[in-house]
Design a protein around this motif. Structure first.
Motif, PDB file in Angstrom:
ATOM      1  N   UNK A   1       0.821  -1.207   0.000  1.00  8.36           N
ATOM      2  CA  UNK A   1       0.000   0.000   0.000  1.00  8.36           C
ATOM      3  C   UNK A   1       0.857   1.260   0.000  1.00  8.36           C
ATOM      4  N   UNK A   2       0.492   2.200  -0.869  1.00  3.91           N
ATOM      5  CA  UNK A   2       0.983   3.576  -0.791  1.00  3.91           C
ATOM      6  C   UNK A   2      -0.220   4.448  -0.418  1.00  3.91           C
ATOM      7  N   UNK A   3      -0.150   5.195   0.648  1.00  8.36           N
ATOM      8  CA  UNK A   3      -1.289   6.026   1.049  1.00  8.36           C
ATOM      9  C   UNK A   3      -0.825   7.250   1.826  1.00  8.36           C
ATOM     10  N   UNK A   4      -1.642   8.315   1.733  1.00  8.80           N
ATOM     11  CA  UNK A   4      -1.384   9.526   2.517  1.00  8.80           C
ATOM     12  C   UNK A   4      -2.039   9.446   3.889  1.00  8.80           C
ATOM     13  N   UNK A   5      -2.864   8.427   4.125  1.00  5.30           N
ATOM     14  CA  UNK A   5      -3.491   8.282   5.431  1.00  5.30           C
ATOM     15  C   UNK A   5      -2.435   7.904   6.467  1.00  5.30           C
ATOM     16  N   UNK A   6      -2.718   8.214   7.726  1.00 10.31           N
ATOM     17  CA  UNK A   6      -1.733   7.974   8.778  1.00 10.31           C
ATOM     18  C   UNK A   6      -1.499   6.471   8.969  1.00 10.31           C
ATOM     19  N   UNK A   7      -0.262   6.142   9.329  1.00 11.51           N
ATOM     20  CA  UNK A   7       0.090   4.733   9.560  1.00 11.51           C
ATOM     21  C   UNK A   7      -0.719   4.170  10.722  1.00 11.51           C
ATOM     22  N   UNK A   8      -0.945   4.992  11.748  1.00 12.12           N
ATOM     23  CA  UNK A   8      -1.732   4.530  12.891  1.00 12.12           C
ATOM     24  C   UNK A   8      -3.139   4.123  12.461  1.00 12.12           C
ATOM     25  N   UNK A   9      -3.730   4.886  11.567  1.00 11.15           N
ATOM     26  CA  UNK A   9      -5.077   4.572  11.079  1.00 11.15           C
ATOM     27  C   UNK A   9      -5.088   3.255  10.326  1.00 11.15           C
ATOM     28  N   UNK A  10      -4.095   3.069   9.451  1.00 11.63           N
ATOM     29  CA  UNK A  10      -4.008   1.821   8.680  1.00 11.63           C
ATOM     30  C   UNK A  10      -3.771   0.645   9.617  1.00 11.63           C
ATOM     31  N   UNK A  11      -2.899   0.830  10.596  1.00 13.43           N
ATOM     32  CA  UNK A  11      -2.608  -0.254  11.541  1.00 13.43           C
ATOM     33  C   UNK A  11      -3.859  -0.684  12.297  1.00 13.43           C
ATOM     34  N   UNK A  12      -4.659   0.270  12.716  1.00 10.14           N
ATOM     35  CA  UNK A  12      -5.869  -0.052  13.464  1.00 10.14           C
ATOM     36  C   UNK A  12      -6.848  -0.838  12.596  1.00 10.14           C
ATOM     37  N   UNK A  13      -7.001  -0.439  11.344  1.00  9.83           N
ATOM     38  CA  UNK A  13      -7.928  -1.135  10.458  1.00  9.83           C
ATOM     39  C   UNK A  13      -7.450  -2.562  10.165  1.00  9.83           C
ATOM     40  N   UNK A  14      -6.151  -2.707   9.953  1.00 12.92           N
ATOM     41  CA  UNK A  14      -5.611  -4.036   9.650  1.00 12.92           C
ATOM     42  C   UNK A  14      -5.664  -4.927  10.891  1.00 12.92           C
ATOM     43  N   UNK A  15      -5.377  -4.356  12.052  1.00 12.10           N
ATOM     44  CA  UNK A  15      -5.441  -5.123  13.304  1.00 12.10           C
ATOM     45  C   UNK A  15      -6.844  -5.657  13.545  1.00 12.10           C
ATOM     46  N   UNK A  16      -7.851  -4.896  13.154  1.00  7.43           N
ATOM     47  CA  UNK A  16      -9.239  -5.302  13.366  1.00  7.43           C
ATOM     48  C   UNK A  16      -9.633  -6.534  12.553  1.00  7.43           C
TER      49      UNK A  16
ATOM     50  N   UNK B   1       6.729   3.713  14.476  1.00  8.40           N
ATOM     51  CA  UNK B   1       7.324   2.371  14.547  1.00  8.40           C
ATOM     52  C   UNK B   1       7.391   1.724  13.159  1.00  8.40           C
ATOM     53  N   UNK B   2       8.540   1.143  12.850  1.00  6.65           N
ATOM     54  CA  UNK B   2       8.677   0.449  11.573  1.00  6.65           C
ATOM     55  C   UNK B   2       7.864  -0.844  11.597  1.00  6.65           C
ATOM     56  N   UNK B   3       7.961  -1.563  12.719  1.00  6.51           N
ATOM     57  CA  UNK B   3       7.249  -2.823  12.875  1.00  6.51           C
ATOM     58  C   UNK B   3       6.052  -2.628  13.800  1.00  6.51           C
ATOM     59  N   UNK B   4       5.107  -3.542  13.688  1.00  4.04           N
ATOM     60  CA  UNK B   4       3.923  -3.485  14.548  1.00  4.04           C
ATOM     61  C   UNK B   4       4.351  -3.529  16.022  1.00  4.04           C
ATOM     62  N   UNK B   5       3.933  -2.558  16.822  1.00  2.64           N
ATOM     63  CA  UNK B   5       4.288  -2.584  18.250  1.00  2.64           C
ATOM     64  C   UNK B   5       3.797  -3.879  18.910  1.00  2.64           C
ATOM     65  N   UNK B   6       4.667  -4.469  19.730  1.00  2.26           N
ATOM     66  CA  UNK B   6       4.335  -5.738  20.370  1.00  2.26           C
ATOM     67  C   UNK B   6       3.537  -5.534  21.649  1.00  2.26           C
ATOM     68  N   UNK B   7       2.737  -6.534  21.957  1.00  2.19           N
ATOM     69  CA  UNK B   7       2.121  -6.581  23.285  1.00  2.19           C
ATOM     70  C   UNK B   7       3.232  -6.696  24.321  1.00  2.19           C
ATOM     71  N   UNK B   8       3.003  -6.164  25.513  1.00  2.00           N
ATOM     72  CA  UNK B   8       4.028  -6.120  26.561  1.00  2.00           C
ATOM     73  C   UNK B   8       4.587  -7.503  26.882  1.00  2.00           C
ATOM     74  N   UNK B   9       3.715  -8.494  27.006  1.00  2.00           N
ATOM     75  CA  UNK B   9       4.168  -9.843  27.353  1.00  2.00           C
ATOM     76  C   UNK B   9       5.064 -10.426  26.273  1.00  2.00           C
ATOM     77  N   UNK B  10       4.698 -10.224  25.010  1.00  2.00           N
ATOM     78  CA  UNK B  10       5.495 -10.760  23.905  1.00  2.00           C
ATOM     79  C   UNK B  10       6.838 -10.051  23.816  1.00  2.00           C
ATOM     80  N   UNK B  11       6.850  -8.743  24.050  1.00  2.00           N
ATOM     81  CA  UNK B  11       8.120  -8.014  24.008  1.00  2.00           C
ATOM     82  C   UNK B  11       9.055  -8.493  25.107  1.00  2.00           C
ATOM     83  N   UNK B  12       8.521  -8.826  26.267  1.00  2.00           N
ATOM     84  CA  UNK B  12       9.352  -9.350  27.350  1.00  2.00           C
ATOM     85  C   UNK B  12      10.029 -10.662  26.940  1.00  2.00           C
TER      86      UNK B  12
END
Length: 354
Positions: free
Chosen positions: A288-303, A319-330
């Protein structure tokens, strides 16, 4: 231990003693991926060559600094290939870089990913120890599969030295078919065809055109062409190479934008956004190439059960990569600490603090 490995060990031990970062790098063909990495370069190209190749046993063992093109040439001479069709992104790409990045090409959804073909790996940790995981044959064993864990790790766990890969016979024949249809229709068709016994080994949808690659025997291709319809594509080889290497015109840089890679279920509908898109892997990989914010795209894809990566031309304020859940990052940080407690390897590549 040969002289090259001894030199690697001395460089690593000195860096570890001083807690100074090392930047593991082959040809640098993929250094644009992920967050910027700084430090003294540890050049893997000094450690190159095929160690063992057994065509009848379907495996090859190579040193990490070996040019990928050399490995593919050796396999081609025996009618074999790397079934995950790895992108090079540079004429001097190395096998170690291929493994560390974890990229797979158009065959990924139909033949498997890089990690599915890794049989064994030898690596060097921050203490200068050579550690060997796996072997030359596929086995079902209990425990943590470290060799596959290193795939896509971007060098943050240690220096990959030797790699054993499962190889596969090349297809007898290949052909490609072109269909004109909308994006929703293409996604529906791809998922319907995925449930059928069809020899599809590549799919790309872009700008109202769906291209399928078929691989197999002449009889299998004849049957598939009859079932699918479509128009045969005469320039298919060049097209699939352009897709693999992202040289297709879709991938030309868009000023001020990041190329987003959406990994999502193939059955997910089109993401509602104003964007230029290209869809691969039967719908599971969407560019995807888009002018919409990355946060917006991430939320839609996460859903819909997916995640987003800034693949090229990243905006490093996000963030370049999807932010991890706290437990997974640990868990990730604990694994990192086990191999590299002082965080000398590719510091900051995945996490800002190591």
């Amino acid at each position: 231990m040969n002289s090259v490995l001894q030199a690697f060990r001395e460089q690593i031990l000195q860096a570890n003693k001083e807690s100074s970062p090392l930047r593991i790098q082959g040809s640098g063909s993929k250094q644009w991926y992920g967050k910027p990495v700084y430090g003294e370069v540890l050049d893997t190209r000094l450690y190159s060559g095929v160690i063992a190749y057994e065509p009848t046993e379907l495996y090859i063992t190579v040193r990490a600094g070996t040019p990928l093109i050399e490995v593919e040439k050796v396999l081609q001479e025996r009618g074999q290939m790397l079934a995950f069709e790895p992108p090079h992104f540079g004429e001097n790409a190395t096998v170690g870089g291929m493994l560390a990045a974890g990229f797979s090409g158009p065959r990924r959804a139909y033949g498997g990913a890089v990690r599915d073909f890794v049989l064994g790996i030898t690596m060097m940790n921050a203490q200068g120890e050579c550690l060997k995981f796996g072997g030359q044959v596929m086995k079902n064993v209990a425990g943590f599969d470290v060799s596959r864990l290193l795939v896509g790790s971007l060098g943050v766990l240690g220096l990959i030295l030797d790699i054993t890969l499962k190889v596969m016979p090349r297809p007898q024949r290949e052909t490609s078919l072109v269909f004109a249809m909308s994006e929703p229709d293409a996604l529906r068709q791809l998922n319907r065809w995925a449930a059928q016994a069809l020899p599809i080994t590549g799919s790309v949808f872009h700008a109202g055109r769906l291209v399928l690659r078929l691989s197999g025997s002449e009889s299998a291709l004849r049957y598939a062409r009859h079932r699918l319809g479509g128009i045969e594509f005469d320039l298919a080889d060049a097209f699939w190479l352009q897709i693999r290497e992202q040289q297709h015109h879709f991938f030309m840089a868009e000023e001020g934008l990041a190329l987003l890679r959406l990994s999502m279920p193939s059955t997910a509908p089109s993401i509602p956004t104003r964007a230029k898109t290209l869809i691969e892997w039967g719908g599971a990989q969407r560019w995807v190439w888009t002018h919409e914010s990355i946060d917006t795209i991430r939320e839609r894809v996460k859903n819909v059960g997916g995640h987003v990566t800034q693949f090229r031309y990243a905006n490093h304020q996000q963030p370049v990569f999807e932010p991890m859940e706290t437990a997974l990052q640990k868990v990730h940080l604990r694994i990192k600490h086990a191999f590299d407690p002082n965080g000398i390897f590719n510091r900051g590549q995945l996490f800002s603090d190591c």
